[in-house]
Design a protein around this motif. Sequence first.
Motif, PDB file in Angstrom:
ATOM      1  N   LEU A  82      58.420 106.669  66.803  1.00 12.16           N
ATOM      2  CA  LEU A  82      58.257 106.352  68.217  1.00 12.16           C
ATOM      3  C   LEU A  82      58.015 107.586  69.078  1.00 12.16           C
ATOM      4  O   LEU A  82      57.306 107.507  70.087  1.00 12.16           O
ATOM      5  N   TYR A  83      58.608 108.709  68.692  1.00  9.66           N
ATOM      6  CA  TYR A  83      58.585 109.892  69.553  1.00  9.66           C
ATOM      7  C   TYR A  83      57.155 110.356  69.840  1.00  9.66           C
ATOM      8  O   TYR A  83      56.364 110.599  68.930  1.00  9.66           O
ATOM      9  N   GLY A  84      56.838 110.462  71.133  1.00 11.13           N
ATOM     10  CA  GLY A  84      55.526 110.933  71.560  1.00 11.13           C
ATOM     11  C   GLY A  84      54.401 109.932  71.424  1.00 11.13           C
ATOM     12  O   GLY A  84      53.251 110.263  71.714  1.00 11.13           O
ATOM     13  N   ARG A  85      54.708 108.707  71.016  1.00 10.74           N
ATOM     14  CA  ARG A  85      53.659 107.709  70.798  1.00 10.74           C
ATOM     15  C   ARG A  85      53.696 106.566  71.814  1.00 10.74           C
ATOM     16  O   ARG A  85      52.901 105.645  71.716  1.00 10.74           O
ATOM     17  N   LEU A  86      54.607 106.635  72.754  1.00 12.21           N
ATOM     18  CA  LEU A  86      54.760 105.577  73.742  1.00 12.21           C
ATOM     19  C   LEU A  86      54.524 106.131  75.150  1.00 12.21           C
ATOM     20  O   LEU A  86      54.474 107.345  75.355  1.00 12.21           O
ATOM     21  N   SER A  87      54.450 105.232  76.110  1.00 14.91           N
ATOM     22  CA  SER A  87      54.200 105.642  77.490  1.00 14.91           C
ATOM     23  C   SER A  87      55.474 106.035  78.220  1.00 14.91           C
ATOM     24  O   SER A  87      55.431 106.292  79.435  1.00 14.91           O
ATOM     25  N   LEU A  88      56.593 106.071  77.538  1.00 18.18           N
ATOM     26  CA  LEU A  88      57.835 106.598  78.107  1.00 18.18           C
ATOM     27  C   LEU A  88      58.585 107.336  77.009  1.00 18.18           C
ATOM     28  O   LEU A  88      58.352 107.102  75.826  1.00 18.18           O
ATOM     29  N   ARG A 139      55.032  95.547  73.649  1.00 14.55           N
ATOM     30  CA  ARG A 139      53.695  95.425  73.044  1.00 14.55           C
ATOM     31  C   ARG A 139      53.247  96.760  72.448  1.00 14.55           C
ATOM     32  O   ARG A 139      52.630  96.797  71.372  1.00 14.55           O
ATOM     33  N   GLU A 140      53.545  97.868  73.116  1.00 18.72           N
ATOM     34  CA  GLU A 140      53.198  99.188  72.590  1.00 18.72           C
ATOM     35  C   GLU A 140      53.881  99.444  71.245  1.00 18.72           C
ATOM     36  O   GLU A 140      53.243  99.903  70.289  1.00 18.72           O
ATOM     37  N   VAL A 141      55.189  99.196  71.205  1.00 17.23           N
ATOM     38  CA  VAL A 141      55.934  99.461  69.974  1.00 17.23           C
ATOM     39  C   VAL A 141      55.437  98.569  68.844  1.00 17.23           C
ATOM     40  O   VAL A 141      55.251  99.027  67.701  1.00 17.23           O
ATOM     41  N   HIS A 142      55.194  97.306  69.146  1.00 11.87           N
ATOM     42  CA  HIS A 142      54.797  96.360  68.106  1.00 11.87           C
ATOM     43  C   HIS A 142      53.374  96.598  67.602  1.00 11.87           C
ATOM     44  O   HIS A 142      53.000  96.061  66.558  1.00 11.87           O
ATOM     45  N   LEU A 199      57.674  96.551  64.088  1.00  9.72           N
ATOM     46  CA  LEU A 199      58.876  97.368  64.241  1.00  9.72           C
ATOM     47  C   LEU A 199      59.745  96.771  65.341  1.00  9.72           C
ATOM     48  O   LEU A 199      59.352  96.738  66.511  1.00  9.72           O
ATOM     49  N   LEU A 200      60.909  96.298  64.973  1.00  7.57           N
ATOM     50  CA  LEU A 200      61.840  95.706  65.925  1.00  7.57           C
ATOM     51  C   LEU A 200      62.930  96.719  66.239  1.00  7.57           C
ATOM     52  O   LEU A 200      63.654  97.153  65.338  1.00  7.57           O
ATOM     53  N   GLY A 256      53.695  90.737  80.727  1.00 11.61           N
ATOM     54  CA  GLY A 256      53.630  92.061  80.117  1.00 11.61           C
ATOM     55  C   GLY A 256      53.352  92.011  78.633  1.00 11.61           C
ATOM     56  O   GLY A 256      52.628  92.850  78.095  1.00 11.61           O
ATOM     57  N   LEU A 257      53.910  91.020  77.959  1.00 11.54           N
ATOM     58  CA  LEU A 257      53.678  90.863  76.524  1.00 11.54           C
ATOM     59  C   LEU A 257      52.249  90.440  76.217  1.00 11.54           C
ATOM     60  O   LEU A 257      51.727  90.733  75.134  1.00 11.54           O
ATOM     61  N   ALA A 258      51.627  89.741  77.170  1.00  9.04           N
ATOM     62  CA  ALA A 258      50.274  89.190  76.976  1.00  9.04           C
ATOM     63  C   ALA A 258      50.219  88.316  75.725  1.00  9.04           C
ATOM     64  O   ALA A 258      49.278  88.377  74.936  1.00  9.04           O
ATOM     65  N   MET A 259      51.263  87.510  75.569  1.00  6.84           N
ATOM     66  CA  MET A 259      51.349  86.605  74.433  1.00  6.84           C
ATOM     67  C   MET A 259      51.805  85.237  74.919  1.00  6.84           C
ATOM     68  O   MET A 259      52.556  85.142  75.897  1.00  6.84           O
ATOM     69  N   PRO A 260      51.368  84.164  74.243  1.00  2.00           N
ATOM     70  CA  PRO A 260      51.853  82.829  74.615  1.00  2.00           C
ATOM     71  C   PRO A 260      53.315  82.661  74.235  1.00  2.00           C
ATOM     72  O   PRO A 260      53.804  83.285  73.300  1.00  2.00           O
ATOM     73  N   ARG A 261      53.990  81.792  74.968  1.00  2.00           N
ATOM     74  CA  ARG A 261      55.387  81.534  74.667  1.00  2.00           C
ATOM     75  C   ARG A 261      55.511  80.571  73.503  1.00  2.00           C
ATOM     76  O   ARG A 261      54.801  79.567  73.438  1.00  2.00           O
ATOM     77  N   PRO A 262      56.435  80.833  72.597  1.00  2.06           N
ATOM     78  CA  PRO A 262      56.760  79.830  71.579  1.00  2.06           C
ATOM     79  C   PRO A 262      57.484  78.654  72.242  1.00  2.06           C
ATOM     80  O   PRO A 262      57.914  78.731  73.393  1.00  2.06           O
ATOM     81  N   ALA A 263      57.644  77.584  71.494  1.00  2.00           N
ATOM     82  CA  ALA A 263      58.419  76.453  71.983  1.00  2.00           C
ATOM     83  C   ALA A 263      59.840  76.910  72.300  1.00  2.00           C
ATOM     84  O   ALA A 263      60.435  77.689  71.539  1.00  2.00           O
ATOM     85  N   PRO A 264      60.411  76.450  73.425  1.00  3.00           N
ATOM     86  CA  PRO A 264      61.766  76.881  73.784  1.00  3.00           C
ATOM     87  C   PRO A 264      62.800  76.644  72.687  1.00  3.00           C
ATOM     88  O   PRO A 264      63.670  77.496  72.461  1.00  3.00           O
ATOM     89  N   ASP A 265      62.719  75.512  71.986  1.00  5.24           N
ATOM     90  CA  ASP A 265      63.692  75.255  70.918  1.00  5.24           C
ATOM     91  C   ASP A 265      63.598  76.294  69.809  1.00  5.24           C
ATOM     92  O   ASP A 265      64.620  76.708  69.235  1.00  5.24           O
TER      93      ASP A 265
END
Length: 304
Positions: A82-88, A139-142, A199-200, A256-265
Amino acid sequence: MQELTFPAFDNPAQFDAFHDDTAAWRPLMEALVRAHGWTGDWQPAGEGTVLVALLGQVQVLKLYPPFLRDHWAFERGLMPRLYGRLSLPTPELLASGEAQGWPWTRMSFLPGRLMEAVWAQWSEPLHLRALRRIGELIREVHALPVGAQASLAPNWGDFIARQRAGCFARQQRTGLPAHLLAELPAFLDGPIPSGPDVLLTGEYAPMNLLVDEAGELSGMFDFGDGLVGPSAYDWLGPLTFLAAGRASRVQALFDGLAMPRPAPDALMRLFLLHRYSCLRIQLRDVEGWQREQNLSALAQRLFG
């Protein structure tokens, strides 16, 4: 370090009591600092899972009990990715080693205020801006390659199987209301979010994010709880601690994720299966969640 014997613990509860008694573990840190010739004053810091000290306000020393060796290995492997590869900023790994079976890492210190300390005082527009930014950060990390980090994490399928097997006991122990606990086994039979391995970090919670005076994200730290698996696992921290069932905040994160939401359940099942799932803590700002009629209703309120 032979003059001091590091303790052994039969179970995590014993370590938790030791962790909360700074005077008990101060000699361990002093021995470690002395053995490596590190200079400057040091002081205990934080309330994290492991023993943490600040070295001269410029470095951080983390000491892990032997039964958390897997957390140490995962964080040690993830920091350079992660170091140096993200926007923070994220911490730079400076050194690592072991003392009588207790792994340790030394890393750079990140300045800033914990988001947890200021979140309640922020305006709603600032909440929404922060959640969008957190979504972008996730999204950056993933988007980074998993690489050899997968070898430092449990297989996702095996991990979920273990979580399913222990879910009822955990939720009972942590105080899930009886009417929700009664339907838990049947509810867990349904699907959970899937997707490619990423990467979680296991974080993106207000206890692990730093902000500056303008309310902008300024740092992220603490990756020992990380895993490798589907992206949705990392959404649960901001969705529960920060969005707290407010539709506009949930939407800001997904913008921010720019991804669709999964079903709430499906998200609710993953939330219940989370490594540290404890609804009375994670939903502390969701008024009256305990009175929801069933788990599907609670899922709709949180993630719908």
